[in-house]
Design a protein around this motif. Structure first.
Motif, short mmCIF file in Angstrom:
data_model
loop_
_atom_site.label_atom_id
_atom_site.label_comp_id
_atom_site.label_asym_id
_atom_site.label_seq_id
_atom_site.Cartn_x
_atom_site.Cartn_y
_atom_site.Cartn_z
N SER A 78 0.81 -1.20 -0.09
CA SER A 78 0.08 -0.07 -0.09
C SER A 78 0.87 1.30 -0.09
O SER A 78 0.32 2.32 -0.19
CB SER A 78 -1.03 0.11 1.06
N THR A 110 1.44 1.68 -3.97
CA THR A 110 0.28 1.73 -5.00
C THR A 110 -1.10 1.74 -4.29
O THR A 110 -1.26 1.51 -3.18
CB THR A 110 0.05 0.58 -5.96
N LYS A 111 -2.29 2.35 -4.81
CA LYS A 111 -3.42 2.18 -4.05
C LYS A 111 -4.50 1.02 -4.66
O LYS A 111 -5.70 0.77 -4.51
CB LYS A 111 -4.10 3.58 -4.05
N LYS A 112 -4.04 0.76 -5.91
CA LYS A 112 -4.82 -0.37 -6.79
C LYS A 112 -4.23 -1.58 -6.95
O LYS A 112 -2.91 -1.54 -7.21
CB LYS A 112 -5.16 0.18 -8.04
N LEU A 143 -6.33 -0.83 0.19
CA LEU A 143 -6.23 -0.95 -1.28
C LEU A 143 -7.37 -1.27 -2.12
O LEU A 143 -8.28 -1.72 -1.47
CB LEU A 143 -5.34 -2.02 -1.50
#
Length: 229
Positions: free
Chosen positions: A13, A16-18, A45
């Protein structure tokens, strides 16, 4: 193995958030996906499950349909809650249950309430039904299950069941209650109920030794039955 821990999801996390997750298109793959998603949600996420056709693994899919088809499948995969909300009417009872299960791992209360509201409106489900989920329990990140009392072979048994999901009746194994409970959780893919020590244990030859260990517990059970006759 394919087991992902909360600590790994939390580390992810930071970058990235996806997250797109792709497993084999069989029962074991679906179980692995179901046990992975909660860790990702707890880490805040956005999760995009990618579902392969029944019976295909990623390599087989690419060989038959090409890598561009896999890219298209990934790019067209909706976010988890978007998917659940928009497909709920196909099987409202099961999808509602699945929605509540995953919602219980979302740490953002505002986001949870917004998703709940959207699901209720689009699928005409009473809000009271949706609100009945145990968020506090599922967001507890502490590892309450200890392995101090487990023997080495018992730990390997649980690890093997978690990795390979064999079709086995746990009641046929000679196990102590705490080990039996862990084995049931492992077979059903409930990683949150498996001790961290077992999840993170690395055994390079477990694929070859697991059948022997499983048979040992089966044989012990049969021996015990014969003695009681």
């Amino acid at each position: 193995g394919t087991a992902l821990t909360y600590e790994q999801a939390e580390l992810l996390s930071k970058y990235t958030k996806k997250v797109y997750i792709l497993y084999d298109g069989d029962d074991a793959g679906r179980k692995a996906m179901k046990s992975t998603i909660p860790h990702l949600l707890k880490a805040g996420l956005e999760v995009y499950p990618v579902y392969l056709p029944e019976g295909y693994d990623p390599d087989e899919f690419v060989r038959e349909f090409g890598k561009e088809s896999l890219k298209e499948l990934i790019n067209s995969s909706p976010e988890l809650f978007e998917y659940l909300i928009n497909t709920a009417r196909e099987n409202i009872k099961e999808k509602t249950k699945e929605f509540k299960f995953y919602l219980s791992f979302v740490p953002d209360e505002v986001k949870s309430l917004a998703l709940l509201e959207e699901f209720a409106i689009k699928n005409k489900v009473p809000r009271d039904v949706l609100k009945n989920y145990n968020k506090s329990k599922n967001l507890d990140r502490t590892d309450k299950t200890k392995t101090n009392n487990l023997r080495f072979k018992e730990k390997l048994l649980v690890k093997g069941l978690l990795l390979f999901h064999p079709k086995i009746d746990v009641n046929k194994l000679k196990l102590r209650k705490e080990v039996k409970d862990l084995c049931i959780n492992a077979i059903e893919g409930r990683e949150d109920e498996i001790p961290k020590e077992i999840l993170e244990y690395k055994c390079s030859n477990i694929e070859s030794i697991f059948p022997k260990i499983l048979n040992e517990f089966l044989n012990n059970s049969e021996d015990s039955k014969r003695k009681n006759v």
